[in-house]
Design a protein around this motif. Sequence first.
Motif, PDB file in Angstrom:
ATOM      1  N   ARG A  27       0.809  -1.201   0.000  1.00 55.10           N
ATOM      2  CA  ARG A  27       0.000   0.000   0.000  1.00 55.10           C
ATOM      3  C   ARG A  27       0.849   1.261   0.000  1.00 55.10           C
ATOM      4  O   ARG A  27       0.555   2.225  -0.693  1.00 55.10           O
ATOM      5  N   ASP A 165     -11.339   1.838  -1.992  1.00 57.99           N
ATOM      6  CA  ASP A 165     -11.139   2.668  -0.799  1.00 57.99           C
ATOM      7  C   ASP A 165     -12.313   3.637  -0.667  1.00 57.99           C
ATOM      8  O   ASP A 165     -13.363   3.272  -0.138  1.00 57.99           O
ATOM      9  N   GLU A 186      -7.241   1.969  -4.736  1.00 58.04           N
ATOM     10  CA  GLU A 186      -6.012   2.602  -4.262  1.00 58.04           C
ATOM     11  C   GLU A 186      -4.742   1.926  -4.792  1.00 58.04           C
ATOM     12  O   GLU A 186      -3.835   2.580  -5.279  1.00 58.04           O
ATOM     13  N   CYS A 282      -6.871   7.316  -2.596  1.00 60.14           N
ATOM     14  CA  CYS A 282      -7.191   6.828  -1.258  1.00 60.14           C
ATOM     15  C   CYS A 282      -8.602   7.250  -0.880  1.00 60.14           C
ATOM     16  O   CYS A 282      -9.569   6.653  -1.303  1.00 60.14           O
ATOM     17  N   GLU A 297      -2.397   9.460  -3.118  1.00 57.56           N
ATOM     18  CA  GLU A 297      -1.680   9.393  -1.843  1.00 57.56           C
ATOM     19  C   GLU A 297      -0.233   8.906  -2.004  1.00 57.56           C
ATOM     20  O   GLU A 297       0.650   9.688  -2.333  1.00 57.56           O
ATOM     21  N   GLU A 381      -4.636  12.346   1.359  1.00 59.09           N
ATOM     22  CA  GLU A 381      -5.601  11.329   1.762  1.00 59.09           C
ATOM     23  C   GLU A 381      -6.894  11.526   0.974  1.00 59.09           C
ATOM     24  O   GLU A 381      -7.438  10.583   0.411  1.00 59.09           O
ATOM     25  N   ASP A 400      -1.222  12.363   4.564  1.00 59.30           N
ATOM     26  CA  ASP A 400      -1.071  11.163   5.387  1.00 59.30           C
ATOM     27  C   ASP A 400       0.376  10.672   5.421  1.00 59.30           C
ATOM     28  O   ASP A 400       0.771   9.789   4.665  1.00 59.30           O
ATOM     29  N   ARG A 504      -0.143  11.636  11.305  1.00 58.76           N
ATOM     30  CA  ARG A 504      -0.739  11.087  10.088  1.00 58.76           C
ATOM     31  C   ARG A 504      -2.184  11.538   9.871  1.00 58.76           C
ATOM     32  O   ARG A 504      -3.134  10.783  10.123  1.00 58.76           O
ATOM     33  N   GLU A 506      -5.402  11.684   8.200  1.00 57.37           N
ATOM     34  CA  GLU A 506      -6.096  10.964   7.120  1.00 57.37           C
ATOM     35  C   GLU A 506      -7.309  11.797   6.712  1.00 57.37           C
ATOM     36  O   GLU A 506      -7.152  12.960   6.371  1.00 57.37           O
ATOM     37  N   ASP A 597      -9.416   6.163  10.409  1.00 59.73           N
ATOM     38  CA  ASP A 597      -8.904   6.478   9.080  1.00 59.73           C
ATOM     39  C   ASP A 597      -9.891   7.346   8.311  1.00 59.73           C
ATOM     40  O   ASP A 597      -9.599   8.486   7.977  1.00 59.73           O
TER      41      ASP A 597
HETATM   42 FE1  FEO Z   1      -4.507   5.317   1.967  1.00 59.28          FE
HETATM   43 FE2  FEO Z   1      -4.019   7.372   4.291  1.00 59.28          FE
HETATM   44  O1  FEO Z   1      -4.689   5.823   3.746  1.00 59.28           O
END
Ligand code: FEO
Length: 704
Positions: A27, A165, A186, A282, A297, A381, A400, A504, A506, A597
């Motif tokens: 990811r 996503d 994603e 994302c 992202e 994000e 993110d 982070r 999101e 998230d």
């Molecule tokens: Fe793709 Fe920030 O999660």
Amino acid sequence: MSDRRRLLPLLGANRHGSRDSMTCLYRCGNACDHPVPNTSDNQYLGDMISTEVSRRGVVRAGAIGALVLGVGGSLAGAGAASAAPAGTTADVPEVDFAARQQSGSRALTFKAVPPNKLDSLIVPNGYDHSVVLRWGDEVVPGAPALDVHNQTGARQSKQFGYNNDFVGVLPLTSSGKRVLLVVNHEYTNEDLMFPGFTSQDALTVEQVKAAMAAHGLSVVELERVDDTGEYRVRDNGSRKYNRRITALATKFDVTGPAAGSAYLQTAADPKGRTVIGTLNNCAGGITPWGTVLSGEENFNQYFVGGNEASADVKAKLSRYGIDTTNRYPSGSRKWERADERFDLAKHPNEANRFGWIVEVDPFDPESRPRKHTALGRFKHEGANVIVAKNGHVVAYMGDDERFDYLYKFVSDKKFEKGNSNKAREHNLTLLESGTLYVAKLGYTSAAEIDGSGKLPSDGAFNGQGQWIKLVSGDQSFVEGMTAAEVLTFTRLAGDKVGATKMDRPEDVEPSLATGKVYVALTNNTARGTGSNPKADEANPRTSNRHGHILELVEDGGDNTSLTFTWSLPIVCGDPADPATYFSGYDKTKVSPISCPDNVAFDSVGNLWISTDGNALGSNDGLFVTPIEGPEKGHLKQFLTVPVGGETCGPFITSDDRSVFVAVQHPGEISGASLENPASNWPDGDFAKPGVVVTWRVDGGPIGA
Ligand code: FEO
Ligand code: CA
Ligand code: CA
């Protein structure tokens, strides 16, 4: 040495929370293994000024001089408007996309789903669910069935992509009988997609193209099943809206002040105004004018050859997490075998053409999607828009990455009500010109923050803050950077003005009921470790494993305000852990939650939160809590997703009868393969990401 599988640790090895190392690899290209990209020593508000707040709640900020902006000011900004996109003749229903929520509350009486490790999607008693679409299903009419032995770019370009996503549902009729489902795809996991996978090098070029086509977005028309909250793919009628947007072939127009700049020009696109493909989409949001925004992202992981860049370019690549030491970063997808533009040694500007907010008009299947440079470039994000009281539209956004920033964009032009072609043509230009800000947070209890998560003596993690202007139209407000540089290398601009380093960020989403903004800060186990920034009041736990929710209230209730107050209504974790907080609600009645998230709202303004990487041992899930009134903080788990999966999307329809979620990467556990899956969801054979709809069997509103 480029074999991705050889890099995998032992079966089921966890990284942060329950997130498997295989997810980290595919990811985000093992972002957590790399040095924190933000090495700036920018000091932020809490360090630089007295952390007192005046009686008016305004930051007392004598020391930061020019960085302090006018209080309560709004903005208008200049900025040349570009021409309206051609062909805005879409047939859009007379639905008010901007008025989905009312202020109020409705008791949440459903029985919470307990934490579990089941390979099933679990909903509360009295609810049902069905799979709407899974990887490989038909999107474009006439698409071939999924055949994992024969996937090609062409086949996959007509099928539902991988690792759904963001989920958006837009009504095609005011009754909601027919809707458009818009979904982000994603990233791909080649271990779980291709039979006999051994390494990226061993894939055929055609398989690489299939993986590229499995990225992007899908638009699919759905219809309600009888008079229930269930939806299924419409399999009759014209299905003219059904569409795939891919990383392989879809052309995007670039808009805004950085369009055409030298940083975006390549051999294939010397004008720097047209990009093929979108990457790592994302989260996202639905605009008040009925389009979809999607965040590009972790685009960094698709590029090789950063080691051959010049020193100046390397500094910029590094700030975005692109490896500048090795020709092939660990976990390289090797897409340059199918398309050489992913080789930065040959095309050093190509990486600058990703990391943007993308806008798609699902009502116009012929429209070309756009990348809006006015909203800046980072690991987006997503973006969520609200119409401010003064009519300008405001997009809230998170970058993110550990220790990166919160942003907002305010449009130059005002929103025009209604869905006439004229209004829509105007509104489709709103994100092309405006002002971009980054957030600096101040604190009320800075001296009491010790990293333990202990609530300060004033009873809240809270403070004030300000939006620092980075760029408005063609005018830069960052010393030594042009407007195009600020927009293309926005992280570096944020560093220079001393933005606050967050855990982070999101999803960042305003409640359309109240205008208050909610930020999911998913986790940051590097917080306060080594030489990394220490805990602060907005990120109050050292080695933050479980994340938290931040509520941001713009001063004067004006979403274009330059100042705000903030607080943490939820500090996640096991409610029995004293380092958690649920707005003071009785913790014995609260569901454990970890790694928030995505956020969403129902029609009465309840806050829905989905998780990614539960560090408490359960599968990921979807939760809901009232966010106003006496029930604020009464968080309950509404569903859980199958083993290895992440709960994405959530979308609650405006009639509160249906909850959509995306089940992303089910069975993504190290050692798993197509032949030896770790999950059999949803069909009993190999694991497939898919979108699920949940509804109440008796037809009543969700949650009540
Ligand atoms: Fe793709 Fe920030 O999660
Ligand atoms: Ca405080
Ligand atoms: Ca996410």
